[in-house]
Design a protein around this motif. Sequence first.
Motif, PDB file in Angstrom:
ATOM      1  N   VAL A   1       0.839  -1.238  -0.023  1.00 34.62           N
ATOM      2  CA  VAL A   1      -0.015  -0.056  -0.017  1.00 34.62           C
ATOM      3  C   VAL A   1       1.052   1.300   0.089  1.00 34.62           C
ATOM      4  N   LEU A   2       0.278   2.426  -0.591  1.00 31.94           N
ATOM      5  CA  LEU A   2       1.073   3.668  -0.523  1.00 31.94           C
ATOM      6  C   LEU A   2       0.188   4.732  -0.067  1.00 31.94           C
ATOM      7  N   THR A   3       0.847   5.748   0.504  1.00 34.76           N
ATOM      8  CA  THR A   3      -0.164   7.049   0.801  1.00 34.76           C
ATOM      9  C   THR A   3      -0.400   7.673  -0.267  1.00 34.76           C
ATOM     10  N   GLU A   4      -1.619   8.271  -0.220  1.00 33.56           N
ATOM     11  CA  GLU A   4      -2.308   9.008  -1.096  1.00 33.56           C
ATOM     12  C   GLU A   4      -1.431  10.067  -1.819  1.00 33.56           C
ATOM     13  N   THR A   5      -0.738  10.818  -0.959  1.00 32.25           N
ATOM     14  CA  THR A   5       0.162  11.899  -1.493  1.00 32.25           C
ATOM     15  C   THR A   5       1.404  11.374  -2.153  1.00 32.25           C
ATOM     16  N   VAL A   6       1.915  10.289  -1.849  1.00 36.50           N
ATOM     17  CA  VAL A   6       2.677   9.921  -2.858  1.00 36.50           C
ATOM     18  C   VAL A   6       2.398   9.392  -4.103  1.00 36.50           C
TER      19      VAL A   6
ATOM     20  N   ARG B   1       3.507  11.165  -7.760  1.00 40.76           N
ATOM     21  CA  ARG B   1       3.882  10.317  -9.031  1.00 40.76           C
ATOM     22  C   ARG B   1       3.019  10.396 -10.185  1.00 40.76           C
ATOM     23  N   ALA B   2       1.529  10.517  -9.681  1.00 42.01           N
ATOM     24  CA  ALA B   2       0.831  10.652 -10.945  1.00 42.01           C
ATOM     25  C   ALA B   2       0.960  12.073 -11.685  1.00 42.01           C
ATOM     26  N   ALA B   3       1.078  12.956 -10.992  1.00 44.40           N
ATOM     27  CA  ALA B   3       1.333  14.337 -11.224  1.00 44.40           C
ATOM     28  C   ALA B   3       2.455  14.632 -12.421  1.00 44.40           C
ATOM     29  N   ARG B   4       3.510  13.750 -11.920  1.00 46.16           N
ATOM     30  CA  ARG B   4       4.871  13.912 -12.643  1.00 46.16           C
ATOM     31  C   ARG B   4       4.635  12.874 -13.838  1.00 46.16           C
ATOM     32  N   PHE B   5       3.804  11.850 -13.844  1.00 51.83           N
ATOM     33  CA  PHE B   5       3.589  10.991 -14.909  1.00 51.83           C
ATOM     34  C   PHE B   5       3.018  11.629 -16.031  1.00 51.83           C
TER      35      PHE B   5
ATOM     36  N   ARG C   1      13.919  15.039  -4.538  1.00 55.03           N
ATOM     37  CA  ARG C   1      12.995  14.159  -3.986  1.00 55.03           C
ATOM     38  C   ARG C   1      11.791  14.465  -4.553  1.00 55.03           C
ATOM     39  N   LEU C   2      11.076  13.749  -4.811  1.00 58.43           N
ATOM     40  CA  LEU C   2       9.673  13.895  -5.622  1.00 58.43           C
ATOM     41  C   LEU C   2       8.921  14.717  -4.751  1.00 58.43           C
ATOM     42  N   ILE C   3       8.791  14.548  -3.322  1.00 57.20           N
ATOM     43  CA  ILE C   3       8.080  15.521  -2.530  1.00 57.20           C
ATOM     44  C   ILE C   3       8.889  16.304  -1.683  1.00 57.20           C
ATOM     45  N   SER C   4       8.701  17.452  -1.889  1.00 55.28           N
ATOM     46  CA  SER C   4       9.813  18.309  -0.869  1.00 55.28           C
ATOM     47  C   SER C   4       8.817  18.928   0.141  1.00 55.28           C
ATOM     48  N   GLU C   5       7.729  18.846   0.055  1.00 50.99           N
ATOM     49  CA  GLU C   5       6.771  19.310   1.146  1.00 50.99           C
ATOM     50  C   GLU C   5       5.288  18.978   0.860  1.00 50.99           C
ATOM     51  N   PHE C   6       4.687  18.633   2.029  1.00 53.25           N
ATOM     52  CA  PHE C   6       3.264  18.090   1.850  1.00 53.25           C
ATOM     53  C   PHE C   6       2.362  18.685   2.902  1.00 53.25           C
TER      54      PHE C   6
END
Lengths: 257, 438
Positions: free
Chosen positions: A77-82, A86-90, A115-120
């Motif tokens: 499972v993955l968190t919704e933010t990650v 990832r989808a946004a970059r896709f 890093r994909l996410i620098s802040e959330f």
Amino acid sequence: MIIAGIDMGVQNTRAVIIKDNVVIGRGAAPTGGIDRPEMAMKAYEDALSAAGIAAGDVSKVYATGKGKFDVAFADAVLTETVAAARAARFYFPEATAVFSVGADETLAAALGRERLISEFVLNQKCSAGLGIFITYLARRLGMTMAQAAAVDVADACAVNDGCVVFAELDALSMMNSGEDADAIMAAAIKAVAVRAATVLCDLTAPVGDKVVLVGGFTQSPAFLKALSSCMGREFLVPDDAEFCGAVGAALAGAEAE
Amino acid sequence: MKGQIWETRPLECWNLAKEIRRSYDGAIAGKDKVLGQGMSSFTLDWASAFPAIRVVEDNPVGAMMAAQDEPFARKARLASEVRGWGREICGYHNNCWGAQFLGHTSDGNPFPEREFTVPFPCVCDSHIKRGQQCRDYKPIARWTNDFTMYIGERDEKREEAMLDHRNYNTLKMLNEMEIVFGQKLDDEMIYDMAKSYTNIGDIRSEIAYYMTFKPTPLTVKDMYSFFQLRPSPKMGPDVLAKFWESLRDEVKWRVENKIAAVGTERFRWLEAHPPPWHYLKYYRYMEQYGAVCLGSQYANLRELLIEPDGSYEVRSYTEPAFSADMELTTREDAVRFMTTPDARSPRHWKIEEYIEPYKLNDMMKIYNCDGALLGLWRAGVGCTLTRKEQAIRLREEGYSVMVYEGSQPGDRVDLDEKRLLEQLDTWMESLGFRKFED
Ligand code: SF4
């Protein structure tokens, strides 16, 4: 390699099959209640059949969304933010931020290079359940979701944007004073847009000029208009916006292996 | 253990800590005491040198209530709210004040009503009001305690004047307490206390220094338990010094031998404040990711003296003003011995935290941290002020920061535990960490 992603949201479940970075199958089902595990399977089977493959052809299944732990057949499972990031970059490799507004959750993430996410930021109590509120209000006003999504928000007033409880009280007052359904819905959508925007504004890192919008509210032109006007910016919306969670989960999950 | 990187073993000092705690709890339960409220930790030690004066501060009482008996805490807060104290009041105090209005504690015993109060200045309205509220409730004696606190360039003349004022007030308070309550202060005991208090301060600073090493020999969760320890009159002040000395020695040994508090340590973080006290288990949750909390401004801002350029020294509470083994022969000697080191950087962390909120940046470097966790509380402004500004500064320096919403640590109503765990998962996953058992 063929991988699958399942995004089990509070209201809707989406599944995708991805082969060599291309989405080859999509499936959907209402999330349901006690039958969530079956609904996850149904969405997955729909996606498999759309892709013309069998479950045995899929190497790994990754789940995300509020109901991710109900996807019993997921490998991870993955968190919704990650997943959203990832989808946004896709969909938009140059994306600088992702913003997701759904039935229950609103989240925003600034995307980085190293890093994909620098802040959330995830919504806190006051901006929870924005989508559920609109669904419920539409039912109460006798509108379909399509009608609710088409209301004209341009000159609408806004109901209280403190939280959906306050918003609902204002909406009820409007009903009692005889306002028409479109005006009430427009006022509610405007308030929801303001409330959602506070989550994006909570990011302290610069969000840049390419903010990708995903989640259930991407299906509402009224919301998109209200959001753009209150934030004074346009958003990038992927064609597959509703499936972004599932796509992101599959891609990020496979990359993390 | 899955994911183990470092050798680890339990702390041996825990047994003594538990013994001290049991003894203090037993002493507080006695009923033949004059009970005071709102004194700083500095004067709290003095109170124990009176035969029958004890300080019952709102903060620990309110914290215990919320952590151990939430239904009663809710009832108490309601009792306070209907008397006009709103939900913006810090949880510690609303709990306590409510129990006072109800007239009993959660176990049904009478609420320990205070017979004197010693408010001291604070930027937090709830913090200062705790000294006022019990006096509004019924007429009781009141003294005031001050801090040698100011902003701007260091001014030694000013410090001297402020210290004189503070020492004069303290001596006056002690003398008047003797008259008002008809009790004699045990001066010999005060000399011992002054020594042990400063000695413990020095040891705590050393321990903080040892926590800068990788892997850390101790986590903040341990420290939160230890730094609430108070000596009971029965055990005397020496036992506390003995405890801290043995903890320091054990921690030093662990650093020399690379014995970790958490065997999976791979991510180190600091926080501004602890979470609501009932929820310390989130530290254990984070250990599943190999993430270890080193401390907070609340717990260890004051242990290291950090200069404006970011350099630091391990703080000594005696040197350079006094020698640790100097003889104390008067009450004034003892008061000065304890207050003078405060002039440079007062031990009242809360005030220092406001004046220099960005010290957290320096602490991040000193403690070799990777990220920071900052709580935004819905009530209790004093524990929330400056958080967002801190987040901006920390991010500017490249640290990963997570901000979450909750209740001031003495309350738990606004902490959505499940949501916090989801956020922690997101934080860890966004940094590329998975739980070791995944
Ligand atoms: S909010 Fe913090 S500073 Fe204010 S009274 Fe509570 S504990 Fe003290």
